[in-house]
Design a protein around this motif. Structure first.
Motif, PDB file in Angstrom:
ATOM      1  N   GLY A  25      -2.840   5.129  12.700  1.00 38.40           N
ATOM      2  CA  GLY A  25      -1.520   4.672  12.296  1.00 38.40           C
ATOM      3  C   GLY A  25      -1.456   4.167  10.865  1.00 38.40           C
ATOM      4  O   GLY A  25      -0.481   3.508  10.486  1.00 38.40           O
ATOM      5  N   VAL A  26      -2.469   4.486  10.069  1.00 40.03           N
ATOM      6  CA  VAL A  26      -2.502   4.018   8.682  1.00 40.03           C
ATOM      7  C   VAL A  26      -1.764   4.982   7.757  1.00 40.03           C
ATOM      8  O   VAL A  26      -0.974   4.566   6.907  1.00 40.03           O
ATOM      9  N   LEU A  27      -2.011   6.278   7.909  1.00 39.14           N
ATOM     10  CA  LEU A  27      -1.407   7.282   7.034  1.00 39.14           C
ATOM     11  C   LEU A  27      -1.023   8.485   7.887  1.00 39.14           C
ATOM     12  O   LEU A  27      -1.809   9.415   8.076  1.00 39.14           O
ATOM     13  N   ALA A  28       0.183   8.478   8.408  1.00 37.45           N
ATOM     14  CA  ALA A  28       0.649   9.558   9.273  1.00 37.45           C
ATOM     15  C   ALA A  28       1.216  10.692   8.429  1.00 37.45           C
ATOM     16  O   ALA A  28       1.820  10.460   7.380  1.00 37.45           O
ATOM     17  N   PRO A  29       1.029  11.933   8.850  1.00 33.02           N
ATOM     18  CA  PRO A  29       1.598  13.064   8.111  1.00 33.02           C
ATOM     19  C   PRO A  29       3.120  13.060   8.181  1.00 33.02           C
ATOM     20  O   PRO A  29       3.716  12.467   9.089  1.00 33.02           O
ATOM     21  N   ALA A  30       3.733  13.719   7.219  1.00 32.28           N
ATOM     22  CA  ALA A  30       5.192  13.807   7.222  1.00 32.28           C
ATOM     23  C   ALA A  30       5.689  14.733   8.321  1.00 32.28           C
ATOM     24  O   ALA A  30       6.798  14.566   8.840  1.00 32.28           O
ATOM     25  N   LEU A  31       4.850  15.709   8.691  1.00 32.92           N
ATOM     26  CA  LEU A  31       5.254  16.696   9.687  1.00 32.92           C
ATOM     27  C   LEU A  31       4.029  17.179  10.440  1.00 32.92           C
ATOM     28  O   LEU A  31       2.968  17.409   9.845  1.00 32.92           O
ATOM     29  N   ALA A  53      -8.232   5.948  -0.174  1.00 38.06           N
ATOM     30  CA  ALA A  53      -9.573   6.406  -0.554  1.00 38.06           C
ATOM     31  C   ALA A  53     -10.303   5.352  -1.374  1.00 38.06           C
ATOM     32  O   ALA A  53     -11.495   5.089  -1.165  1.00 38.06           O
ATOM     33  N   GLY A  54      -9.580   4.728  -2.322  1.00 36.77           N
ATOM     34  CA  GLY A  54     -10.221   3.697  -3.148  1.00 36.77           C
ATOM     35  C   GLY A  54     -10.635   2.495  -2.338  1.00 36.77           C
ATOM     36  O   GLY A  54     -11.744   1.955  -2.508  1.00 36.77           O
ATOM     37  N   LEU A  55      -9.770   2.045  -1.435  1.00 31.96           N
ATOM     38  CA  LEU A  55     -10.092   0.880  -0.612  1.00 31.96           C
ATOM     39  C   LEU A  55     -11.227   1.195   0.360  1.00 31.96           C
ATOM     40  O   LEU A  55     -12.044   0.333   0.677  1.00 31.96           O
ATOM     41  N   ARG A  56     -11.252   2.463   0.819  1.00 27.24           N
ATOM     42  CA  ARG A  56     -12.334   2.859   1.725  1.00 27.24           C
ATOM     43  C   ARG A  56     -13.670   2.831   1.008  1.00 27.24           C
ATOM     44  O   ARG A  56     -14.691   2.436   1.579  1.00 27.24           O
ATOM     45  N   ALA A  63      -7.730  -2.781   9.047  1.00 27.13           N
ATOM     46  CA  ALA A  63      -6.478  -3.535   9.161  1.00 27.13           C
ATOM     47  C   ALA A  63      -5.944  -3.938   7.788  1.00 27.13           C
ATOM     48  O   ALA A  63      -4.728  -3.939   7.556  1.00 27.13           O
ATOM     49  N   GLU A  64      -6.846  -4.242   6.873  1.00 30.07           N
ATOM     50  CA  GLU A  64      -6.399  -4.653   5.545  1.00 30.07           C
ATOM     51  C   GLU A  64      -5.982  -3.457   4.700  1.00 30.07           C
ATOM     52  O   GLU A  64      -5.109  -3.563   3.839  1.00 30.07           O
ATOM     53  N   ILE A  65      -6.590  -2.287   4.936  1.00 31.63           N
ATOM     54  CA  ILE A  65      -6.120  -1.075   4.273  1.00 31.63           C
ATOM     55  C   ILE A  65      -4.681  -0.785   4.703  1.00 31.63           C
ATOM     56  O   ILE A  65      -3.821  -0.458   3.872  1.00 31.63           O
ATOM     57  N   ALA A  66      -4.434  -0.921   6.000  1.00 30.17           N
ATOM     58  CA  ALA A  66      -3.074  -0.693   6.503  1.00 30.17           C
ATOM     59  C   ALA A  66      -2.095  -1.689   5.885  1.00 30.17           C
ATOM     60  O   ALA A  66      -0.972  -1.318   5.508  1.00 30.17           O
ATOM     61  N   ALA A  67      -2.515  -2.948   5.759  1.00 27.44           N
ATOM     62  CA  ALA A  67      -1.638  -3.957   5.160  1.00 27.44           C
ATOM     63  C   ALA A  67      -1.359  -3.645   3.698  1.00 27.44           C
ATOM     64  O   ALA A  67      -0.235  -3.812   3.205  1.00 27.44           O
ATOM     65  N   ALA A  68      -2.382  -3.178   2.982  1.00 23.23           N
ATOM     66  CA  ALA A  68      -2.196  -2.829   1.571  1.00 23.23           C
ATOM     67  C   ALA A  68      -1.202  -1.681   1.425  1.00 23.23           C
ATOM     68  O   ALA A  68      -0.369  -1.672   0.498  1.00 23.23           O
ATOM     69  N   LEU A  69      -1.248  -0.711   2.336  1.00 23.19           N
ATOM     70  CA  LEU A  69      -0.283   0.388   2.283  1.00 23.19           C
ATOM     71  C   LEU A  69       1.131  -0.094   2.572  1.00 23.19           C
ATOM     72  O   LEU A  69       2.090   0.307   1.905  1.00 23.19           O
ATOM     73  N   ARG A  70       1.260  -0.971   3.571  1.00 23.68           N
ATOM     74  CA  ARG A  70       2.597  -1.468   3.918  1.00 23.68           C
ATOM     75  C   ARG A  70       3.223  -2.227   2.764  1.00 23.68           C
ATOM     76  O   ARG A  70       4.450  -2.215   2.586  1.00 23.68           O
ATOM     77  N   HIS A  71       2.387  -2.936   1.994  1.00 20.97           N
ATOM     78  CA  HIS A  71       2.895  -3.816   0.933  1.00 20.97           C
ATOM     79  C   HIS A  71       2.603  -3.256  -0.462  1.00 20.97           C
ATOM     80  O   HIS A  71       2.570  -4.017  -1.425  1.00 20.97           O
ATOM     81  N   ARG A  72       2.400  -1.933  -0.572  1.00 23.62           N
ATOM     82  CA  ARG A  72       1.991  -1.393  -1.873  1.00 23.62           C
ATOM     83  C   ARG A  72       3.065  -1.563  -2.955  1.00 23.62           C
ATOM     84  O   ARG A  72       2.762  -1.457  -4.136  1.00 23.62           O
ATOM     85  N   SER A  73       4.307  -1.840  -2.554  1.00 21.46           N
ATOM     86  CA  SER A  73       5.358  -2.115  -3.542  1.00 21.46           C
ATOM     87  C   SER A  73       5.418  -3.600  -3.897  1.00 21.46           C
ATOM     88  O   SER A  73       6.292  -4.015  -4.658  1.00 21.46           O
ATOM     89  N   GLU A  74       4.489  -4.397  -3.331  1.00 25.62           N
ATOM     90  CA  GLU A  74       4.439  -5.836  -3.605  1.00 25.62           C
ATOM     91  C   GLU A  74       3.054  -6.153  -4.201  1.00 25.62           C
ATOM     92  O   GLU A  74       2.131  -6.506  -3.472  1.00 25.62           O
ATOM     93  N   PRO A  75       2.916  -6.046  -5.516  1.00 22.29           N
ATOM     94  CA  PRO A  75       1.590  -6.234  -6.149  1.00 22.29           C
ATOM     95  C   PRO A  75       0.945  -7.573  -5.832  1.00 22.29           C
ATOM     96  O   PRO A  75      -0.283  -7.646  -5.697  1.00 22.29           O
ATOM     97  N   ALA A  76       1.744  -8.644  -5.704  1.00 21.67           N
ATOM     98  CA  ALA A  76       1.152  -9.955  -5.439  1.00 21.67           C
ATOM     99  C   ALA A  76       0.480  -9.981  -4.069  1.00 21.67           C
ATOM    100  O   ALA A  76      -0.606 -10.560  -3.908  1.00 21.67           O
ATOM    101  N   VAL A  77       1.104  -9.363  -3.066  1.00 21.03           N
ATOM    102  CA  VAL A  77       0.529  -9.345  -1.717  1.00 21.03           C
ATOM    103  C   VAL A  77      -0.754  -8.526  -1.698  1.00 21.03           C
ATOM    104  O   VAL A  77      -1.780  -8.955  -1.160  1.00 21.03           O
ATOM    105  N   VAL A  78      -0.696  -7.331  -2.303  1.00 26.79           N
ATOM    106  CA  VAL A  78      -1.895  -6.488  -2.346  1.00 26.79           C
ATOM    107  C   VAL A  78      -2.997  -7.166  -3.153  1.00 26.79           C
ATOM    108  O   VAL A  78      -4.178  -7.101  -2.809  1.00 26.79           O
ATOM    109  N   GLY A  79      -2.600  -7.863  -4.223  1.00 29.65           N
ATOM    110  CA  GLY A  79      -3.586  -8.578  -5.031  1.00 29.65           C
ATOM    111  C   GLY A  79      -4.340  -9.611  -4.226  1.00 29.65           C
ATOM    112  O   GLY A  79      -5.557  -9.780  -4.388  1.00 29.65           O
ATOM    113  N   ARG A  80      -3.639 -10.324  -3.342  1.00 28.26           N
ATOM    114  CA  ARG A  80      -4.319 -11.326  -2.498  1.00 28.26           C
ATOM    115  C   ARG A  80      -5.295 -10.657  -1.542  1.00 28.26           C
ATOM    116  O   ARG A  80      -6.390 -11.190  -1.279  1.00 28.26           O
ATOM    117  N   LEU A  81      -4.920  -9.497  -1.004  1.00 26.59           N
ATOM    118  CA  LEU A  81      -5.826  -8.770  -0.118  1.00 26.59           C
ATOM    119  C   LEU A  81      -7.081  -8.338  -0.880  1.00 26.59           C
ATOM    120  O   LEU A  81      -8.206  -8.451  -0.370  1.00 26.59           O
TER     121      LEU A  81
END
Length: 357
Positions: A25-31, A53-56, A63-81
């Motif tokens: 459930g981290v990176l689902a295909p579009a189709l 790939a970079g985080l891996r 779980a934190e990779i998934a969180a980084a993807l969810r918040h990738r438009s929020e640099p401060a949140v990803v920065g804390r992770l």
């Protein structure tokens, strides 16, 4: 649209990794083709895939990779992770260096000088001893727990004690001359050391400590205590500790120590009786009120949200060792340890194992 192979080449992830991140459930295909099951990805999924790939590559948990993807438009949140993961990596590297130094010394004792001298504030060292002494083990079948671990760091010393059911950690900063070493000091010597530290009140603000591979010597105001270390390898406490340093607990609750202590020791204080390894203990059940404050639950009373049981005696010991003013309790759930922290000192805290309710 891109095929899974094309996305693999564009992102640096393997096809099998992309399938794994889809199932997770981290990176689902579009189709997904309903007939063949073949995965197709949109062009705007290349950047998220490269992020994964970079985080891996740096070993970030799923779980934190998934969180980084969810918040990738929020640099401060990803920065804390990223900062939290970097601290884990640095801690792991420090652990590895300490262990390899110990191994080298076992192979060739002459290779590395294992004597370190420290100058510490006497009052800070005394406070650190007080903060961990209650958690020293007393089980004769577990002699490795019958002492306090002194672990020299680049700018001070960390003290750790545990009896399996609770763990206490404290630190005293100071001047360090020598390598990072660790010794396990027997509890009798710890108590003798604590008396020595009181002799320096009004005489000297400093304690001089010499830590070797098999002994520790403390000098205060011209008096000295020397103790041989216990010949055991202290348990890997950092595995439990690391989650409470870098993790984010579900609930952080500030408590007034005297008020909570009074509530816990009142004649009608609610407790449950539980037996473990033939020993009966009084268990305090903690929860949260509707404003997020700490609440002592009555007996088998149920509560929405957090409900955690802890040995009442152990909780009182942790409160006494912490501070007479205010402490912070960190609660995650019924099977997670309860952390008791000093709000002004991230290095001093206790961890109490929960009791099954």
């Amino acid at each position: 649209m891109r095929s899974i192979g094309e996305l693999a080449r564009a992102s640096g992830l393997t096809v099998s990794a992309l399938r794994f991140y889809d199932r997770s459930g981290v990176l689902a295909p579009a189709l997904v083709d309903p007939v063949t099951g073949y995965r197709w990805y949109a062009d705007d999924q290349v950047a998220p895939a490269r992020l994964v790939a970079g985080l891996r590559r740096v070993g970030m948990p799923l779980a934190e990779i998934a969180a980084a993807l969810r918040h990738r438009s929020e640099p401060a949140v990803v920065g804390r992770l990223l900062d939290a993961h970097l601290r884990r990596l640095e801690d792991g590297l420090a652990d590895a260096r300490r262990e390899l130094s110990r191994v080298r010394a076992l192979i060739d004792p002459e290779e590395i000088p294992m004597t370190t001298r420290l100058v510490l504030p006497r009052a800070d060292l005394a406070a650190a001893v007080d903060a961990v002494r209650f958690a020293v083990g007393a089980d004769p079948e577990l002699p490795v727990l019958a002492g306090v671990l002194l672990e020299v760091e680049p700018d001070g010393v960390r003290l750790v004690a545990t009896d399996r059911h609770r763990m206490a950690v404290a630190r005293a900063g100071g001047k360090v001359d020598g390598p990072q070493v660790r010794v396990l000091v027997p509890v009798d010597a710890v108590d003798e050391l604590r008396v020595l530290l009181d002799t320096g009140v009004g005489i000297t603000p400093e304690a001089h400590v010499t830590v070797a591979a098999t002994s520790v010597t403390v000098s205060v105001a011209g008096r000295t205590v020397t103790a041989a270390s216990l010949p055991y390898d202290f348990p890997d406490y950092r595995r439990l500790l690391r989650g409470h340093v870098t993790g984010a607990p579900a609930h952080r609750v500030a408590v007034d120590v005297l008020a909570l202590r009074k509530e816990l020791t009142a004649d009608r204080a609610p407790v449950l009786l539980r037996e473990h390894e033939g020993v009966r203990a009084e268990v305090t059940v903690l929860g949260l009120d509707d404003r997020g404050g700490l609440r002592v639950l009555a007996g088998d009373e149920q509560a929405d949200g957090v409900r955690i049981g802890v040995n009442r005696e152990y909780l009182l010991d942790a409160l006494d060792a912490g501070d007479r003013g205010q402490l912070v309790l960190e609660l995650d759930g019924p099977i997670a340890p309860l952390a008791v922290r000093r709000p002004d000192d991230e290095h001093a805290f206790s961890i109490l194992m929960p009791v099954r309710l």
